[in-house]
Design a protein around this motif. Structure first.
Motif: not given
Ligand code: GTP
Length: 443
Positions: A360, A406-409, A411-412, A414, A416
Motif C-alpha cells: 500500500t 489480497s485478491k482485491d488489491r 485486481e486493483f 491489474k 489500475s
C-alpha cells in the motif's frame, strides 16, 4: 656524346688524358683487339717515315689542329669543311670490308644540328642497339648526309679513326659511308630474316613442347581433392541443432526498493546458482548488521557501500540458464541518483522484468510519484525500457505478502490505469509475454 672542347690551359691536361688513352689501347691489345693499333703509334710511325712537318687544318668547331690526312676532327668528330664541300675529291683508300669491326658508327643528317656528332652506340656494327639506331633515326644515309665513323664514344674517350690492317687511316667519304650503311642494311635484313626464321623454328618447337606437356598432363592421374561437404558453423545453426544456448539479456527494472535485487537473488537461489554456504553467509552477515531482509539482495549487491546503504548503485550481473537461453540478469538500480547506470543496463537488454511493489502506498508512488502529482519510477522505467527497443516485458507484482495476498488489491493493481498501460495496452501495441501472476519474493 660528350664533346671535348680544347681551350686554354686545359689543353695540356687533356693531353694527359691522351697518355692514358694509350694505356687503354695497350689493354685492348691484350684482350684480343690486336688488329687495332693506337693512332698515336700510327702517328709515330708516320713521323719516322717522314720528317716533313705535317700540314694541319684547324677544326671549325673546337679549333683543334688536325693532320692533313684527317677528314674529320680528331677531337670532336666534326668533318673538315673542305671535305664536306668537296667530298668527291677525297679518295677511298680502303674498301668497306677493311673497316674494323671494333669501330662504332654514328650518322648525322642535314636536318640535325650542324656538325654535331651524332649519338653512337657502345656496341659494334653488328650489335643490336646499333641496328636499331640506324633503322629508327637514319634509315638511309645518302651522299647528302653527314656521317662520321669513329670508335665507341659513349665512354667519353676521344674519337679514333678506323685503322686498317696496314695501319693506314681510312678516310671516310660520303660514298664510303653510304656504301657501308647499305651493307649493314643488307646484313641487318639478312640477319633479321635469319633471326625470324630461327624464331619461327623456336615457336614451332615451343608449341610442340606445350602440346606434349598438355598431353602428359592429361595422362597423369592427378588425384583431384573432392570438394568438402559444406558444413555451417555453429553460430549459424539454430539453437536446437547446435545445442548452444542463445544469450538473453534480461534487465530488472522498477521503482526503488520494489524488490529487484531480492527477486533476482531469490530466483538464483531457487535455480541453485547460489550455494547454501554463500546463502548462509549472506543471511548471517545481513542479520548481524540488522538487514536480515536483504539476505537475497546481497547476492546481487556485493559491494560494501551497496550493502551499507541498502540500495543498488551499479548494474549487477548474474547468469542462469533455461532450456533455450543463457540468461544474463542485469539488476538495475532503482534510485534516481543512479539512473545513468540503469540506462547503461537497459540499452543492453533484450527483455525486461518490471518489478511493481504491491504494498500500500508504494505501488501508487511508483505510478504517480510522490503525492500522486508526478510520474513515478515504475512508469518511467517502463517507458525508458521501451524506448531502448525492449519489446518483451514481464510485470512482476511483488510484495504480495505485504498485502496478505489480497485478491482485491491484485485486481486493483491489474486494472489500475498505469499498470494496464504498462502491460495490457503496451502488450496490445508491441509488448508480449506479460507476467501477471501475482507473486512475492518471499514465497
Ligand atoms: N515484504 C517483502 N519485502 C520485500 C520483498 N522483496 C523485497 N523486499 C524488501 O524490500 C527491500 C528492498 O529490497 P531490494 O531488493 O533491495 O529492492 P531493490 O528494488 O533492489 O532496491 P534498489 O535496487 O535499491 O532500488 C528489502 O528490505 C527487501 O527485504 C517481498 O516480496 N516482500
Amino acid at each position: 656524346m660528350p664533346r671535348k672542347v680544347v681551350s686554354g690551359p686545359d689543353y695540356d691536361d687533356d693531353y694527359a688524358d691522351y697518355e692514358d688513352y694509350e694505356d687503354d689501347y695497350d689493354d685492348y691489345d691484350e684482350t684480343g683487339y690486336a688488329d687495332v693499333k693506337p693512332p698515336v703509334k700510327e702517328k709515330e710511325s708516320s713521323k719516322k717515315s717522314s720528317n716533313a712537318v705535317p700540314v694541319l687544318w684547324k677544326c671549325s668547331m673546337c679549333t683543334f689542329d688536325n693532320h692533313e690526312t684527317m677528314v674529320y676532327c680528331e677531337m670532336c668528330g666534326v668533318f673538315r669543311e673542305s671535305f664536306v664541300k668537296s667530298g668527291k675529291d677525297v679518295s677511298i683508300k680502303e674498301s668497306v670490308n677493311g673497316i674494323s669491326n671494333n669501330s662504332g658508327t654514328s650518322a648525322l643528317s642535314n636536318s640535325d644540328s650542324t656538325k654535331m656528332p651524332a649519338k653512337t652506340s657502345t656496341t659494334n656494327f653488328d650489335g643490336d642497339s646499333e641496328r636499331k639506331y640506324a633503322s629508327t633515326s637514319h634509315d638511309k644515309v645518302n651522299s647528302t648526309q653527314l656521317a662520321s665513323i669513329g670508335s665507341s664514344s659513349s665512354t667519353g674517350k676521344k674519337k679514333q679513326p678506323v685503322i686498317s690492317d696496314n695501319n693506314v687511316p681510312i678516310e671516310r667519304t660520303p660514298q664510303l659511308i653510304a656504301d657501308h650503311f647499305q651493307l649493314k642494311e643488307d646484313q641487318g635484313s639478312s640477319s633479321r630474316a635469319s633471326s625470324s626464321a630461327q624464331n619461327k623454328g623456336s615457336m614451332e618447337t615451343l608449341s610442340s613442347d606445350i602440346s606434349q606437356l598438355s598431353i602428359e598432363r592429361n595422362n597423369v592421374n592427378v588425384a583431384q581433392p573432392l570438394p568438402e561437404e559444406y558444413k555451417p558453423e555453429g553460430w549459424m545453426l539454430a539453437d536446437q541443432e547446435s545445442g548452444v544456448l542463445s544469450q538473453l539479456n534480461l534487465a530488472i527494472v522498477g521503482h526503488v526498493d520494489s524488490g529487484k535485487s531480492t527477486l533476482s537473488g531469490r530466483l538464483l537461489h531457487l535455480l541453485g546458482k547460489i550455494s547454501k554456504r554463500d546463502m548462509h553467509k549472506n543471511e548471517k552477515e545481513a542479520k548481524e548488521k540488522g538487514k536480515g531482509s536483504f539476505a537475497y539482495a546481497w547476492a546481487m549487491d556485493e559491494s560494501t557501500e551497496e550493502r551499507a546503504r541498502g540500495v543498488t548503485m551499479t548494474v549487477a550481473v548474474a547468469y542462469l540458464e533455461t532450456k533455450k537461453y543463457r540468461v544474463v540478469l542485469l539488476d538495475s538500480p532503482g534510485h534516481k541518483d543512479f539512473v545513468p547506470n540503469l540506462i547503461s543496463g537497459a540499452t543492453q537488454a533484450d527483455a525486461a522484468i518490471l518489478v511493481v511493489d504491491a504494498s500500500t502506498g508504494s505501488f501508487e508512488s511508483g505510478m504517480d510519484g510522490e503525492g500522486g502529482k508526478s510520474v513515478g519510477q515504475t512508469k518511467e522505467h517502463a517507458q525508458l525500457i521501451r524506448s531502448f527497443g525492449v519489446e518483451q516485458l514481464i510485470v512482476a507484482v511483488n510484495k504480495m505478502d505485504a498485502i496478505g495476498y489480497s485478491k482485491d488489491r491484485l485486481e486493483f493493481i491489474k486494472v489500475s490505469r498505469v499498470v494496464s498501460l504498462g502491460c495490457y495496452r503496451l502488450l496490445a501495441a508491441s509488448f508480449s509475454g506479460c507476467f501477471k501472476a501475482p507473486h512475492s519474493s518471499y514465497m
